[in-house]
Write an enzyme that holds these catalytic residues in place. Sequence first.
Site, PDB file in Angstrom:
ATOM      1  N   HIS A 111       3.191   6.393  -6.988  1.00 56.03           N
ATOM      2  CA  HIS A 111       2.239   7.370  -7.726  1.00 56.03           C
ATOM      3  C   HIS A 111       3.395   9.446  -7.514  1.00 56.03           C
ATOM      4  CE1 HIS A 111      -1.721   9.866  -6.888  1.00 56.03           C
ATOM      5  NE2 HIS A 111      -0.951  10.018  -7.980  1.00 56.03           N
ATOM      6  N   HIS A 157       1.513   4.939  -2.735  1.00 58.23           N
ATOM      7  CA  HIS A 157       1.837   6.289  -2.972  1.00 58.23           C
ATOM      8  C   HIS A 157       3.407   6.710  -3.118  1.00 58.23           C
ATOM      9  CE1 HIS A 157      -1.378   7.382  -0.775  1.00 58.23           C
ATOM     10  NE2 HIS A 157      -1.406   6.366   0.433  1.00 58.23           N
ATOM     11  N   HIS A 168       1.199  -1.948  -0.225  1.00 57.20           N
ATOM     12  CA  HIS A 168      -0.015   0.315   0.110  1.00 57.20           C
ATOM     13  C   HIS A 168       1.211   1.379  -0.282  1.00 57.20           C
ATOM     14  CE1 HIS A 168      -3.615   2.505   1.534  1.00 57.20           C
ATOM     15  NE2 HIS A 168      -2.280   3.571   1.760  1.00 57.20           N
ATOM     16  N   GLU A 169       1.681   1.561   0.502  1.00 55.14           N
ATOM     17  CA  GLU A 169       2.401   2.672   0.771  1.00 55.14           C
ATOM     18  C   GLU A 169       4.102   1.840  -0.193  1.00 55.14           C
ATOM     19  OE1 GLU A 169       2.410   4.642   3.116  1.00 55.14           O
ATOM     20  OE2 GLU A 169       0.621   3.856   4.282  1.00 55.14           O
TER      21      GLU A 169
END
Length: 674
Positions: free
Chosen positions: A468, A465, A461-462
Amino acid sequence: MTTSNPFLTASTLPYDLPPFTDIREEHYLPAFEAGMSEQLAEVAAIAGSPEPPTFENTIEALERSGAVLRRVSLVFFNQSAADTTPGVQEIEAAVTPRLAAHSDAVHLDPALFARVDALHAQRAELRLDAESERLLDRYHARFVRSGARLGAAEQDRLRELNAELATASTAFEQNVFADTRAAALILDDAAELAGLSADAVAAAAENGRALGHDGKHVISLKNFSNQSELASLDDPTVRRRLLAASLARGGANGEIAARMAVLRAERAALLGFASHAAYEVADQTAGSTAAVEEMLGRLVGPAVANARREAEALAAEAGVDRIEAADWQFWSEKVRRARFDFDGSVMRPYLELESVLRDGAFFAAGQVYGVGFTERPDLVAYHPDARVFEVTDADGAAIGLFVGDYHARESKRGGAWMNELVSQSHLLGQLPVVVNNLNIAKPPAGDPVLLTWDETTTLFHEFGHALHGLFSDVRYPMLAGTEVPRDFVEYPSQVNEMWADWPLVLGNYARHHVTGEPMPAELVARMKAAETFGEGFRTVEYLAATLLDWAWHTLPAGAEPGDAEAFEAAALERYGVALDEIPPRYRTGYFGHVFAGGYAAGYYGYIWSEVLDADTVEWFKENGRTIRESGEIFRRELLAKGGSTDAMAAFAAFRGRAPEISPLLARRGLAAQA
């Protein structure tokens, strides 16, 4: 000072990596002061220019301003979260209200706003490219939402509110940090840890040693309510002690939270909004509080019904009339074993940190996006645990740097997050430097770092980020990477979780840390089947926190919430999520997302983004393209855009339509009841 303070000149290291070997605590405050002074001088020159306003001499000039302040802020607030000290906390308490006042000085400058406003009024005649027009719109909105149209007396009150809120937010954060450490569960006898895996027991012993409790075992608390060890600890008394310690944190923060809610409501009213929630959501993809409430309303009933069915199954398994909160996770594991022949602890030997990172997250990014990661031990980060990796594209072109900091320590706040140390910008000639932080317990030296499945998905998940931020391809720093609406920012990271159990990726990293054998296929199948049991709990836990945030921030101006605990209890009851067996994922006293972070009236964004995420996962599976082809489209049309285009337009550009909620309902086991 220019030669002695590393923040006052641009870094000469690759990718403008901050020179951490030269940075000292005593550099921060002078750099903040110099940076604010420098930017105010730059703003004064822009506002006082005798030339008519143009996009270049006003908007682009603002984007170039504040270089020193930008450098010191990114480094300082990363350290305050990841490696704080009493000195850093003292600086943070002193500087945050000054930064709020500095922001007001910029955004409430009437001459500066007059230039921005004039450009915005004539934007159709400026013939700007799409990204420049987007930047102008965002600047104008920021000034207006910061109070630029208010009268002098209202602006004075706004300054007071912003200063008090900044001070309160820092106090809240520092209280949570101190309380979480003070509430760690210290156990005298290793027998009390029965049920935990051998490596988890060893990590608790190492944690005890690191915290000065030699010979004892210490379970440090994570940010959220239901501590992960509750699923394994055999001793019900220890489980109760652990949950009680978790839920009791932040006692002094109740009063701070209530005061912040009152101040935010007053500020929203000054700016013309019915509540802080209305103010926040007006600038998000949701657009209105009604839209948020409609979505949440669709989920509460089915989620609670699902959770009640789970509670009945747990009580039957435990042989009791009613399951208690501290026992829920423990008996959930028992039911999963009975129904699905699945024990989550069996996965740990296959989930070694280095393999999950390199052969999992990095490998998936290579398969989907064609990128590569090379460790750079010659580049020094802010802490010995933090490692630096150079990121390159499929053609070898430089993308940026990734910093991975995965271990818990006394100086790091709880949770998991992504920060930037350098933002991507073609205007400034910068490539991104991004950081991932997790809080994985460090075992004794030489022992493997084995993860739970939850920790594995959190790492993915991180890393979403991080991608992104790394894939950002925009001109202006204000629009770079994760500078998107708060209820959209979790979307790319949630999408990246899909690769954790994608067969090709899972088969590459999930290997026994001793034998090298791959995780058995039947174990993966049982895991996926077992995940369906517990969705009721997970959804209610999340919704309770979301609606608690919503209750605090839908208060109208002038309303007094009273005692925080009583307010919390009444809010959960009113929204239909007051289940004693399922505490909110965050209670008011340690809800740092909303009282010490940027998620006030925005915690709903996780599930709002999950609508997009679930729909996107379906697209990856069903669009008929290869994963590499799909990844290129997703990267080009969404990840690379940052905030340079409307978020929902970016979604529609690759999906071909607006998002649909049905994949989310199916994922969370709510489709039949919705």
